[in-house]
Design an enzyme around this catalytic site. Structure first.
Site, PDB file in Angstrom:
ATOM      1  N   CYS A  95       0.772  -1.136  -0.057  1.00 30.66           N
ATOM      2  CA  CYS A  95       0.033  -0.063   0.091  1.00 30.66           C
ATOM      3  C   CYS A  95       0.958   1.318   0.107  1.00 30.66           C
ATOM      4  O   CYS A  95       1.511   1.666  -0.876  1.00 30.66           O
ATOM      5  CB  CYS A  95      -0.846   0.090   1.015  1.00 30.66           C
ATOM      6  SG  CYS A  95      -2.457  -1.289   1.189  1.00 30.66           S
ATOM      7  N   HIS A 194      -3.871  -5.299   1.777  1.00 34.93           N
ATOM      8  CA  HIS A 194      -3.477  -5.055   3.354  1.00 34.93           C
ATOM      9  C   HIS A 194      -2.777  -6.102   3.985  1.00 34.93           C
ATOM     10  O   HIS A 194      -2.875  -7.313   3.874  1.00 34.93           O
ATOM     11  CB  HIS A 194      -5.148  -5.098   3.875  1.00 34.93           C
ATOM     12  CG  HIS A 194      -5.618  -3.895   4.354  1.00 34.93           C
ATOM     13  ND1 HIS A 194      -5.793  -3.285   5.206  1.00 34.93           N
ATOM     14  CD2 HIS A 194      -6.261  -2.889   3.197  1.00 34.93           C
ATOM     15  CE1 HIS A 194      -6.269  -2.340   5.360  1.00 34.93           C
ATOM     16  NE2 HIS A 194      -6.790  -1.966   3.927  1.00 34.93           N
TER      17      HIS A 194
HETATM   18  N1  LIG Z   1      -3.549   1.290   2.753  1.00 41.52           N
HETATM   19  C1  LIG Z   1      -2.573   2.108   2.709  1.00 41.52           C
HETATM   20  O1  LIG Z   1      -1.331   1.914   3.093  1.00 41.52           O
HETATM   21  C2  LIG Z   1      -3.188   3.420   2.102  1.00 41.52           C
HETATM   22  C3  LIG Z   1      -2.092   4.302   1.364  1.00 41.52           C
HETATM   23  C4  LIG Z   1      -2.509   5.598   1.376  1.00 41.52           C
HETATM   24  N2  LIG Z   1      -2.682   6.308   2.278  1.00 41.52           N
HETATM   25  C5  LIG Z   1      -3.977   5.527   0.455  1.00 41.52           C
HETATM   26  O2  LIG Z   1      -4.889   5.887   1.063  1.00 41.52           O
HETATM   27  O3  LIG Z   1      -3.904   5.280  -0.695  1.00 41.52           O
END
Ligand SMILES: NC(=O)CC[C@H](N)C(=O)O
Length: 240
Positions: A95, A194
């Site tokens: 992510c 995730h």
């Molecule tokens: N799941 C995450 O790590 C989110 C990454 C980033 N903050 C987004 O919303 O895209």
């Protein structure tokens, strides 16, 4: 243990929102089968990342606020991390970590959060929307199917030398448009899945583990990993 891998958990105190450390725990579990273990160092703000010390790097996901803090510090590790990745150092980025290995991420409030451009992708922002839900992808080289859960605002577009980790069968993936999910570049793997993607996807866990072991111990035989079948989620009920 006969074999030891040294892992760096990059910004694990700031970007571990979804229990990304579970990826290393899953690898460590499988590693036992070939008499290997994995040591983990937290490499965070103001710490040095020495590319020669590490055999694996994990860069987890986080929220936009933490990403802005990490972004500044990350520039001091840009050369070392890029050298590590270019030399084929095994890395898993999830992510926010995946976003930060690319050029930049436009946060939900429109702020431009600099990455390190070690990989050629960039990430834009959705207008008041997030991709949230279960996701299934298929990896082209192995034909393997990987399962996970995505929750991200960013929409990522891959660049030069990058191929997706998988083709989206269900869900949104990198950007909801081109059916790509995640990235593979050299021995670096990125994904929007995730948290512990490796706890849920045994084949990928063993693939990355084997890569790291074989790189450090080229003469050793780790084929026992291929025969091992142990689904770490076998007692877990995952609701659709
Ligand atoms: N799941 C995450 O790590 C989110 C990454 C980033 N903050 C987004 O919303 O895209």
């Amino acid at each position: 243990m006969t074999y030891t891998l040294n892992a760096a958990h990059l910004y694990g105190d700031l970007m571990n929102t979804y229990g990304d450390i579970g990826n290393i725990l899953a690898m460590r579990y499988y590693a036992k089968a070939v008499d290997a273990t994995i040591n983990v160092d937290l490499v965070s703000l103001d710490d040095e990342f020495d590319p020669d010390t590490y055999d694996f790097a994990l860069f987890g996901g986080g929220q936009d606020y933490e990403q802005t803090i990490v972004s500044k510090d990350l520039q001091t590790k840009k050369a070392a991390l890029t050298a590590y990745i270019e030399a084929g150092g095994p890395c898993l980025a999830i992510c926010g970590g995946f976003q930060m290995l690319g050029h930049y991420y436009i946060g939900a409030n429109g702020e431009k959060i600099a990455g390190i451009g070690a990989l050629d992708h960039y990430t834009l922002s959705q207008d008041n929307h997030r991709f949230i839900g279960n996701i299934t992808i298929k990896n082209a080289e192995t034909g393997q199917t990987y399962y996970g859960f995505e929750n991200h605002n960013g929409t990522t577009f891959l660049g030069k030398g990058e191929r997706p980790l998988g083709e989206v069968l269900q869900g949104n993936g990198n950007n909801g448009q081109d059916k790509s999910e995640g990235v593979i570049y050299k021995n670096t793997f990125g994904s929007y899945f995730h948290g512990p993607i490796l706890a849920r996807n045994e084949a990928l866990a063993k693939r990355i583990l084997k890569l790291a072991l074989q790189r450090k111990y080229p003469d050793a035989d780790f084929s026992a990993l291929d025969e091992l079948h142990e689904d770490l989620t076998k007692n877990v009920v995952i609701k659709p």
